[in-house]
Design a protein around this motif. Sequence first.
Motif, short mmCIF file in Angstrom:
data_model
loop_
_atom_site.label_atom_id
_atom_site.label_comp_id
_atom_site.label_asym_id
_atom_site.label_seq_id
_atom_site.Cartn_x
_atom_site.Cartn_y
_atom_site.Cartn_z
N ILE A 315 19.32 30.22 29.70
CA ILE A 315 19.36 30.78 31.25
C ILE A 315 20.42 30.12 31.06
CG2 ILE A 315 19.18 31.35 33.93
CD1 ILE A 315 16.48 31.29 32.97
N SER A 316 21.94 30.73 31.04
CA SER A 316 22.93 30.38 31.27
C SER A 316 24.20 30.82 32.52
CB SER A 316 24.25 30.11 30.30
OG SER A 316 24.42 32.11 30.21
N SER A 317 24.80 30.44 32.81
CA SER A 317 25.49 30.47 34.27
C SER A 317 26.51 32.12 33.76
CB SER A 317 26.85 29.70 34.51
OG SER A 317 27.94 29.15 34.07
N ASP A 318 27.53 31.94 32.06
CA ASP A 318 27.97 32.88 32.04
C ASP A 318 29.31 32.85 33.39
OD1 ASP A 318 29.89 34.79 31.13
OD2 ASP A 318 28.40 36.42 31.11
N HIS A 319 30.20 31.35 33.77
CA HIS A 319 30.49 31.16 35.14
C HIS A 319 32.40 31.69 34.25
CE1 HIS A 319 32.48 28.30 37.93
NE2 HIS A 319 33.56 28.48 36.86
N CYS A 320 32.42 32.48 34.82
CA CYS A 320 33.73 33.16 34.61
C CYS A 320 34.24 33.62 36.00
CB CYS A 320 33.29 34.97 34.04
SG CYS A 320 34.87 35.21 32.93
N GLY A 321 35.15 32.29 36.58
CA GLY A 321 35.16 32.94 38.26
C GLY A 321 36.78 32.95 38.26
N PHE A 322 36.85 34.10 39.04
CA PHE A 322 38.05 35.23 40.00
C PHE A 322 38.35 34.55 41.67
CE2 PHE A 322 36.85 37.22 35.73
CZ PHE A 322 38.45 36.70 35.25
N ILE A 432 36.89 27.59 42.64
CA ILE A 432 36.77 29.26 42.79
C ILE A 432 36.52 29.51 44.39
CG2 ILE A 432 35.70 31.00 42.60
CD1 ILE A 432 37.56 30.93 40.15
N ASP A 433 36.76 30.09 44.91
CA ASP A 433 37.23 30.37 46.71
C ASP A 433 35.18 30.77 46.70
OD1 ASP A 433 37.86 32.98 46.22
OD2 ASP A 433 39.28 32.99 47.39
N TYR A 434 34.83 31.23 46.67
CA TYR A 434 33.30 31.07 46.75
C TYR A 434 32.28 31.18 45.68
CZ TYR A 434 33.20 35.94 43.30
OH TYR A 434 33.01 36.08 42.17
N THR A 435 31.06 31.72 46.30
CA THR A 435 29.59 31.68 45.58
C THR A 435 29.51 32.64 45.42
OG1 THR A 435 27.84 30.71 44.96
CG2 THR A 435 28.78 29.47 46.81
N PRO A 436 27.87 33.88 44.97
CA PRO A 436 27.64 34.71 45.30
C PRO A 436 26.09 34.25 45.40
CG PRO A 436 28.11 34.72 43.03
CD PRO A 436 28.98 33.47 43.71
N TRP A 437 26.08 33.16 45.80
CA TRP A 437 24.75 31.85 46.49
C TRP A 437 25.09 31.49 48.24
CZ3 TRP A 437 25.83 32.07 41.06
CH2 TRP A 437 24.55 33.23 40.57
N GLU A 438 26.04 31.94 48.70
CA GLU A 438 27.15 31.29 49.71
C GLU A 438 25.13 31.03 50.46
OE1 GLU A 438 29.77 29.86 50.22
OE2 GLU A 438 29.06 29.21 51.87
#
Length: 475
Positions: A315-322, A432-438
Amino acid sequence: MVDFDFDLVVRDGTVVTSFDCFSADIGVKDGVITAIGRNLRRGREELSAEHQLVIPGGLDPHCHIEEVAESGSVQEETFETGSKAALAGGTTSLICFKPQWRGHSIKSSAPDYLERASRALADYSFHQIITDPSPEVLDQEIPTLLALGVRSLKVFLTYDPLRLSDGQFISVLSKAKQLGMMVTVHCENYDAIEWLQNALLAAGKTAPVYHAWARPVVVEREAAHRAISLAELVGQPIQVFHVSAGAVADEIERARKRGSKVWGETCMHYLTHTIADLEKPHFEGAKVVCSPALRDEGEADRLWAAISRGTLNVISSDHCGFSFAKAKRDPGSSAYGQGTALLNDDGTPAFNSIPNGVPGIETRMTVLFNEAVTKGRLDLPAFVRLTSTNAAHLFGLKGRKGDIIPGADADLVIWDPTREKTINVSDMHQAIDYTPWEGYSAKGWPTTTIRRGEVVVRDNQILAKAGTGKLLPRA
Ligand code: URP
Ligand code: ZN
Ligand code: ZN
């Protein structure tokens, strides 16, 4: 003068390895675990892990960091910010992506990329992206990657200008087989997406949610089946990246039953988010535009089942922030999209030109711990295997990373399984200025991160300096 047996002793924790949990001290010398046992002799530095867990530092094998596109645009997450975020979240090693631009050699694509990576604080390695497998690239350039310790290639079956034809894919598989490299694959059918998205755009359906309509499960399932079949034909192991649906995991499971060497990875966002998140108003849905797309409610249960069967073992993050303020609104900021820069009346891009990707490097471990361990879906060793051990085995870092065993690098996280906190981007280190888990409340957080025997994060404060991460050669 006192002679110490260890540089560091982590005392009285519950040690979690890939196969067991037990109460012990861990002794570290020269950055390596040299002893695990009770009542170890004194260390120059001593840390108490009483009432806490001690787990291996996470290995995130799928992170897009500071990638440079041919247009010159560079991802906002740098090796410095991205690895601070990783360490704060309990991840000590990263595998990122070395770009190849179509029409260019590997060498001439982003020639300063290794220099950029040398600013990392976490340890790091690369998958080499192959977008243009010319005879020179295959026969002259790919073999030279081995000297850098790069032992895996990444290919895309969609996105322009990244995707490979089936013939090109076969040529990469065949070269990898010859050299003993792993191949990781983004599985989606480009032409099917194109056909669906043209119909949606022609009907005026441009909002972020239509990203998911243009990329239904069948588009991913067909490409996964094709990738697995071609890999079988060549006899080359592959890992299917970011599996988003049970039907795709089923393709992997069937192939494994046939004896095929195929592995599956999923990512945190497919376990916690759904298509409903793409429907949020005011362009908020763009925050979770990623590929493959988020799925319907219920799909996550199928993924959990595939995880518990071992079909999906990383289980990875696939961190790819915009950033939401800027890059998600700029269709030119990434090659991770499919289409021309069509704009809506309010100036936001149509779904097909929103840069694809979500940031998750900092939250991966805590969200997974909460979903898997706190909620009782998986036991602690399974959590360790999914967040580090299995990726270390697949990508040539077995024995060095991903477990608490004598001789391994002393990458350790003291983890408080009872600590409850709500995720808030203002506490985070990513660029990155947001997180989907806010606003997501998790029970189970890292309190201290140790990288090769050095305390690099304490209570969310970064103590390491930029440039102290090491390039990891892989076997
Ligand atoms: O949407 C995603 N996943 N963006 C990152 C690039 C990729 O496809 O892995
Ligand atoms: Zn991908
Ligand atoms: Zn990716």
